[in-house]
Design a protein around this motif. Sequence first.
Motif, mmCIF file in Angstrom:
data_model
loop_
_atom_site.group_PDB
_atom_site.id
_atom_site.type_symbol
_atom_site.label_atom_id
_atom_site.label_comp_id
_atom_site.label_asym_id
_atom_site.label_seq_id
_atom_site.Cartn_x
_atom_site.Cartn_y
_atom_site.Cartn_z
ATOM 1 N N ARG A 45 1.106 -1.247 0.021
ATOM 2 C CA ARG A 45 0.468 -0.176 -0.198
ATOM 3 C C ARG A 45 0.964 1.181 -0.578
ATOM 4 O O ARG A 45 0.254 2.791 -0.433
ATOM 5 C CB ARG A 45 -0.712 0.179 1.366
ATOM 6 N N GLU A 46 2.043 1.410 1.106
ATOM 7 C CA GLU A 46 2.529 2.629 1.227
ATOM 8 C C GLU A 46 3.406 2.920 -0.486
ATOM 9 O O GLU A 46 3.719 4.117 -0.502
ATOM 10 C CB GLU A 46 3.813 2.707 2.079
ATOM 11 N N GLN A 47 4.113 1.690 -1.410
ATOM 12 C CA GLN A 47 4.439 1.516 -2.358
ATOM 13 C C GLN A 47 3.781 2.297 -3.459
ATOM 14 O O GLN A 47 4.124 2.587 -4.341
ATOM 15 C CB GLN A 47 5.495 0.612 -2.466
ATOM 16 N N LEU A 48 2.360 1.893 -3.264
ATOM 17 C CA LEU A 48 1.204 2.062 -4.669
ATOM 18 C C LEU A 48 1.057 3.669 -5.060
ATOM 19 O O LEU A 48 1.736 3.862 -6.692
ATOM 20 C CB LEU A 48 -0.085 1.867 -3.800
ATOM 21 N N PRO A 49 1.345 5.072 -4.170
ATOM 22 C CA PRO A 49 1.217 5.757 -4.970
ATOM 23 C C PRO A 49 2.358 6.455 -5.927
ATOM 24 O O PRO A 49 2.355 6.571 -6.714
ATOM 25 C CB PRO A 49 0.992 6.456 -3.803
ATOM 26 N N ARG A 50 3.583 5.968 -5.221
ATOM 27 C CA ARG A 50 4.497 5.702 -6.474
ATOM 28 C C ARG A 50 5.069 5.132 -7.379
ATOM 29 O O ARG A 50 6.111 5.622 -8.976
ATOM 30 C CB ARG A 50 6.435 5.554 -5.298
ATOM 31 N N THR A 51 4.700 4.149 -7.591
ATOM 32 C CA THR A 51 4.139 3.008 -8.502
ATOM 33 C C THR A 51 3.371 4.071 -9.535
ATOM 34 O O THR A 51 3.544 3.679 -11.162
ATOM 35 C CB THR A 51 4.076 1.788 -8.175
ATOM 36 N N ALA A 52 2.060 4.753 -8.966
ATOM 37 C CA ALA A 52 1.157 4.921 -10.068
ATOM 38 C C ALA A 52 2.109 6.059 -10.297
ATOM 39 O O ALA A 52 1.437 6.064 -11.847
ATOM 40 C CB ALA A 52 -0.100 5.218 -9.002
ATOM 41 N N ALA A 53 2.983 7.187 -9.725
ATOM 42 C CA ALA A 53 3.217 8.164 -11.086
ATOM 43 C C ALA A 53 4.648 7.933 -11.778
ATOM 44 O O ALA A 53 4.601 8.648 -12.536
ATOM 45 C CB ALA A 53 3.908 9.180 -8.886
ATOM 46 N N TRP A 106 -8.408 3.948 -8.879
ATOM 47 C CA TRP A 106 -8.012 4.728 -8.527
ATOM 48 C C TRP A 106 -7.389 6.301 -9.312
ATOM 49 O O TRP A 106 -8.217 6.572 -10.823
ATOM 50 C CB TRP A 106 -6.749 3.685 -8.675
ATOM 51 N N GLY A 107 -6.910 6.824 -8.629
ATOM 52 C CA GLY A 107 -7.027 8.370 -8.928
ATOM 53 C C GLY A 107 -8.537 9.113 -8.855
ATOM 54 O O GLY A 107 -10.164 8.854 -8.459
#
Length: 107
Positions: A45-53, A106-107
């Motif tokens: 969960r913590e890594q998801l925003p960076r992966t998405a970006a 997402w988003g």
Amino acid sequence: MSTTKPIVHLTERSLWEEAQAKGTYEISTRGRTLQEEGFIHCSTREQLPRTAAAFFADVPDLVVLVIDPALLDVPLKYEAPEPGAEEFPHIYGPLPVSAVVDVEPWG
């Protein structure tokens, strides 16, 4: 790394819908299949925003697959893309749709 905490995978809604009809999901990451990459890229969960970006900034209609590691019938390994880097969860085989316990927009 804990293999009991849910992991997540970001994908296009249409690819997830195709997988539901087939029974397994076999996309590794954007533009790459499990067969090409050897595993399915996932995140915490913590890594998801960076992966998405980093990989999906310009992709509309994304969903987050919430995966229960206990329901996987293939190996799950936490690995770093390079020595000393942060470890990410990788699924070594097709993801059974039954292991996906939730799907979130997402988003």
